[in-house]
Design a protein around this motif. Structure first.
Motif, mmCIF file in Angstrom:
data_model
loop_
_atom_site.group_PDB
_atom_site.id
_atom_site.type_symbol
_atom_site.label_atom_id
_atom_site.label_comp_id
_atom_site.label_asym_id
_atom_site.label_seq_id
_atom_site.Cartn_x
_atom_site.Cartn_y
_atom_site.Cartn_z
ATOM 1 N N TYR A 138 3.439 7.287 2.039
ATOM 2 C CA TYR A 138 3.231 8.936 1.902
ATOM 3 C C TYR A 138 2.562 9.436 3.209
ATOM 4 N N ARG A 139 1.520 8.702 3.484
ATOM 5 C CA ARG A 139 0.510 9.112 4.793
ATOM 6 C C ARG A 139 1.446 9.198 6.119
ATOM 7 N N VAL A 140 2.370 8.044 6.208
ATOM 8 C CA VAL A 140 3.138 8.002 7.360
ATOM 9 C C VAL A 140 4.302 8.936 7.332
ATOM 10 N N GLY A 153 -1.036 2.199 -6.017
ATOM 11 C CA GLY A 153 -0.720 3.675 -5.607
ATOM 12 C C GLY A 153 -1.078 4.614 -6.893
ATOM 13 N N ARG A 154 -0.030 5.431 -7.139
ATOM 14 C CA ARG A 154 -0.188 6.278 -8.291
ATOM 15 C C ARG A 154 0.671 6.287 -9.446
ATOM 16 N N ASP A 155 1.966 5.528 -8.954
ATOM 17 C CA ASP A 155 2.924 5.430 -10.127
ATOM 18 C C ASP A 155 3.594 4.334 -9.968
ATOM 19 N N MET A 156 2.662 3.238 -9.546
ATOM 20 C CA MET A 156 3.356 1.523 -9.430
ATOM 21 C C MET A 156 3.640 1.206 -10.961
ATOM 22 N N GLY A 157 2.878 1.599 -11.769
ATOM 23 C CA GLY A 157 3.082 0.770 -13.186
ATOM 24 C C GLY A 157 3.937 1.778 -14.092
ATOM 25 N N ARG A 174 -3.466 17.840 -7.631
ATOM 26 C CA ARG A 174 -2.201 17.935 -7.085
ATOM 27 C C ARG A 174 -1.272 16.656 -7.681
ATOM 28 N N ASP A 175 -2.102 15.544 -7.509
ATOM 29 C CA ASP A 175 -1.522 14.053 -7.952
ATOM 30 C C ASP A 175 -1.109 13.928 -9.320
ATOM 31 N N ARG A 176 -2.099 14.730 -10.248
ATOM 32 C CA ARG A 176 -2.188 14.643 -11.647
ATOM 33 C C ARG A 176 -0.977 15.638 -12.162
ATOM 34 N N ASN A 177 -0.867 16.724 -11.655
ATOM 35 C CA ASN A 177 -0.282 17.698 -12.343
ATOM 36 C C ASN A 177 1.102 18.119 -11.703
ATOM 37 N N ARG A 178 1.707 17.068 -10.686
ATOM 38 C CA ARG A 178 2.989 17.333 -10.076
ATOM 39 C C ARG A 178 4.196 16.875 -11.389
ATOM 40 N N ALA A 179 5.158 17.551 -11.172
ATOM 41 C CA ALA A 179 6.142 17.199 -12.062
ATOM 42 C C ALA A 179 6.591 16.061 -12.126
ATOM 43 N N GLU A 186 -9.231 18.420 -5.126
ATOM 44 C CA GLU A 186 -7.984 19.082 -5.036
ATOM 45 C C GLU A 186 -6.739 18.117 -4.859
ATOM 46 N N ARG A 187 -6.939 17.025 -4.298
ATOM 47 C CA ARG A 187 -5.790 15.884 -4.236
ATOM 48 C C ARG A 187 -5.851 15.375 -5.782
ATOM 49 N N ASP A 188 -6.811 15.207 -6.443
ATOM 50 C CA ASP A 188 -6.661 14.720 -7.793
ATOM 51 C C ASP A 188 -5.667 15.699 -8.683
ATOM 52 N N ALA A 208 -0.238 13.707 2.701
ATOM 53 C CA ALA A 208 0.510 12.641 1.973
ATOM 54 C C ALA A 208 0.599 13.139 0.600
ATOM 55 N N SER A 209 -0.581 13.945 -0.187
ATOM 56 C CA SER A 209 -0.401 14.353 -1.372
ATOM 57 C C SER A 209 0.432 15.487 -1.684
ATOM 58 N N ARG A 210 0.763 16.285 -0.546
ATOM 59 C CA ARG A 210 1.723 17.367 -0.433
ATOM 60 C C ARG A 210 3.219 17.004 -0.321
ATOM 61 N N VAL A 211 3.456 15.985 0.633
ATOM 62 C CA VAL A 211 4.767 15.399 0.628
ATOM 63 C C VAL A 211 5.373 14.669 -0.658
ATOM 64 N N ALA A 212 4.241 13.993 -1.227
ATOM 65 C CA ALA A 212 4.570 13.388 -2.443
ATOM 66 C C ALA A 212 4.983 14.147 -3.637
ATOM 67 N N VAL A 213 4.742 15.484 -3.684
ATOM 68 C CA VAL A 213 5.147 16.238 -4.866
ATOM 69 C C VAL A 213 6.645 16.513 -4.912
ATOM 70 N N VAL A 249 11.789 13.322 -1.851
ATOM 71 C CA VAL A 249 11.094 12.461 -1.131
ATOM 72 C C VAL A 249 10.716 11.187 -1.941
ATOM 73 N N ARG A 250 10.362 11.340 -3.102
ATOM 74 C CA ARG A 250 9.811 9.986 -3.881
ATOM 75 C C ARG A 250 11.205 9.223 -4.406
ATOM 76 N N ALA A 251 12.330 9.732 -4.303
ATOM 77 C CA ALA A 251 13.469 9.097 -4.822
ATOM 78 C C ALA A 251 13.901 8.218 -3.434
ATOM 79 N N ASP A 260 0.985 -1.274 -0.062
ATOM 80 C CA ASP A 260 -0.047 -0.080 -0.028
ATOM 81 C C ASP A 260 0.808 1.110 0.172
ATOM 82 N N SER A 261 1.240 1.708 -1.085
ATOM 83 C CA SER A 261 2.258 2.753 -1.241
ATOM 84 C C SER A 261 1.784 4.048 -0.779
ATOM 85 N N GLY A 262 0.385 4.296 -0.857
ATOM 86 C CA GLY A 262 -0.202 5.510 -0.411
ATOM 87 C C GLY A 262 0.169 5.836 1.507
ATOM 88 N N ALA A 263 0.098 4.457 1.829
ATOM 89 C CA ALA A 263 0.480 4.436 3.388
ATOM 90 C C ALA A 263 1.663 5.079 3.749
HETATM 91 O O1 DC Z 1 -3.644 6.047 -1.887
HETATM 92 P P1 DC Z 1 -3.887 6.870 -0.825
HETATM 93 O O2 DC Z 1 -4.924 7.854 -0.769
HETATM 94 O O3 DC Z 1 -3.488 6.355 0.442
HETATM 95 O O4 DC Z 1 -2.398 8.086 -1.239
HETATM 96 C C1 DC Z 1 -2.387 9.208 -0.386
HETATM 97 C C2 DC Z 1 -1.545 10.345 -1.161
HETATM 98 O O5 DC Z 1 -0.145 9.769 -1.313
HETATM 99 C C3 DC Z 1 -2.084 10.540 -2.700
HETATM 100 O O6 DC Z 1 -3.007 11.507 -2.726
HETATM 101 C C4 DC Z 1 -0.590 10.811 -3.383
HETATM 102 C C5 DC Z 1 0.453 10.214 -2.716
HETATM 103 N N1 DC Z 1 0.782 9.000 -3.183
HETATM 104 C C6 DC Z 1 1.723 9.074 -4.381
HETATM 105 O O7 DC Z 1 2.109 10.087 -4.670
HETATM 106 N N2 DC Z 1 2.208 8.023 -4.936
HETATM 107 C C7 DC Z 1 1.751 6.690 -4.721
HETATM 108 N N3 DC Z 1 2.120 5.709 -5.339
HETATM 109 C C8 DC Z 1 0.991 6.596 -3.582
HETATM 110 C C9 DC Z 1 0.338 7.672 -3.082
#
Ligand code: DC
Length: 232
Positions: A42-44, A128-132, A182-187, A178-180, A98-103, A107-109, A37-40
């Motif tokens: 970023y949430r942590v 997650g968002r970028d698994m594939g 940010r998640d769709r438009n980050r660099a 708002e979260r969508d 989570a969405s804010r730290v994920a930009v 952090v992602r690296a 659960d990769s979102g977890a």
């Molecule tokens: O899947 P979730 O709702 O638990 O994810 C929370 C946030 O974490 C989501 O809005 C963006 C970020 N996230 C991400 O950037 N990349 C992932 N692979 C998973 C989550």
């Protein structure tokens, strides 16, 4: 080639509230595979930052924290420095943090290798968002799960209420939008479907329908992995 390429991997990406998490847990249980659960993660990280007083825009401090995050997943529970976080990471506030730290690219690296190491035999289901697209670009099966924003907000509302957490539907619709965005438009590693993903729209489907559909795809790609379930 990385170690992750030697293990069968199914990725499930998509925006929040599509049922990715539930699907990933069900599928992993059905296959007897690990589940990420990769979102977890970023949430942590968002929660750990708040507890340490780190600003969610402070990229260098967040990357350092991500590189040293004492997180572990034990039987469905999420631990930070050995302490169970319970539902604290499941709130909408935690999702937004989570969405804010994920930009932040740093952090992602910092979280990339940890995620890849979760690909252990006999297999991994990762959501997650970028698994594939980024973390497991050579996964055998990539699913992109989507649904209308209204239905996603309603599902999230139900899920939060069932957990006894506070929820307000109009506020959720706004927060999800708002979260969508940010998640769709980050660099770096924005939310998008991999070119070779199987697209599933769950707007009008139950979780069981989605599950059956995805099990059929797994059967097609990994024919030896789906064992028949004995009738009761
Ligand atoms: O899947 P979730 O709702 O638990 O994810 C929370 C946030 O974490 C989501 O809005 C963006 C970020 N996230 C991400 O950037 N990349 C992932 N692979 C998973 C989550």
């Amino acid at each position: 080639m990385t170690a992750a390429d030697l293990v069968p991997v199914v990725t499930i990406d998509g925006p929040s509230g599509t049922g990715k998490g539930t699907l990933a847990v069900l599928l992993a249980a059905r296959l007897g595979w690990q589940c990420l659960d990769s979102g977890a993660l970023y949430r942590v990280l968002g929660l750990a930052a708040a507890r340490r007083g780190i600003d969610l825009d402070d990229a260098p401090a967040l990357a350092a924290l991500a590189g040293n995050l004492g997180v572990s997943f034990v039987g469905g529970r999420v631990l930070l420095d050995g302490a169970d976080l319970g539902d604290a990471i499941r709130t909408e506030t935690a999702g937004m943090a989570a969405s804010r730290v994920a930009v932040h690219p740093g952090v992602r690296a910092a979280l990339l290798e940890w995620q890849r190491r979760q690909a252990c035999p006999p297999g991994l289901v990762a959501d997650g968002r970028d698994m594939g697209t980024v973390v497991f670009p050579r996964a055998g099966l990539k699913v992109f799960l989507d649904a209308s924003a209204q239905v996603r907000a309603e599902r999230r509302y139900k899920q939060l209420r069932e957990k006894g957490l506070d929820a307000n539907l109009p506020a959720l619709v706004e927060e999800i939008a708002e979260r969508d965005a940010r998640d769709r438009n980050r660099a770096v590693a924005p939310l998008r479907a991999a070119a070779d993903a199987v697209m599933v729209d769950s707007t009008a489907l139950s979780i069981n329908d989605v599950f059956d559909l995805v099990v059929e795809e797994v059967r097609r790609v990994f024919p030896d992995q789906v064992h028949e379930v004995a009738a009761e």
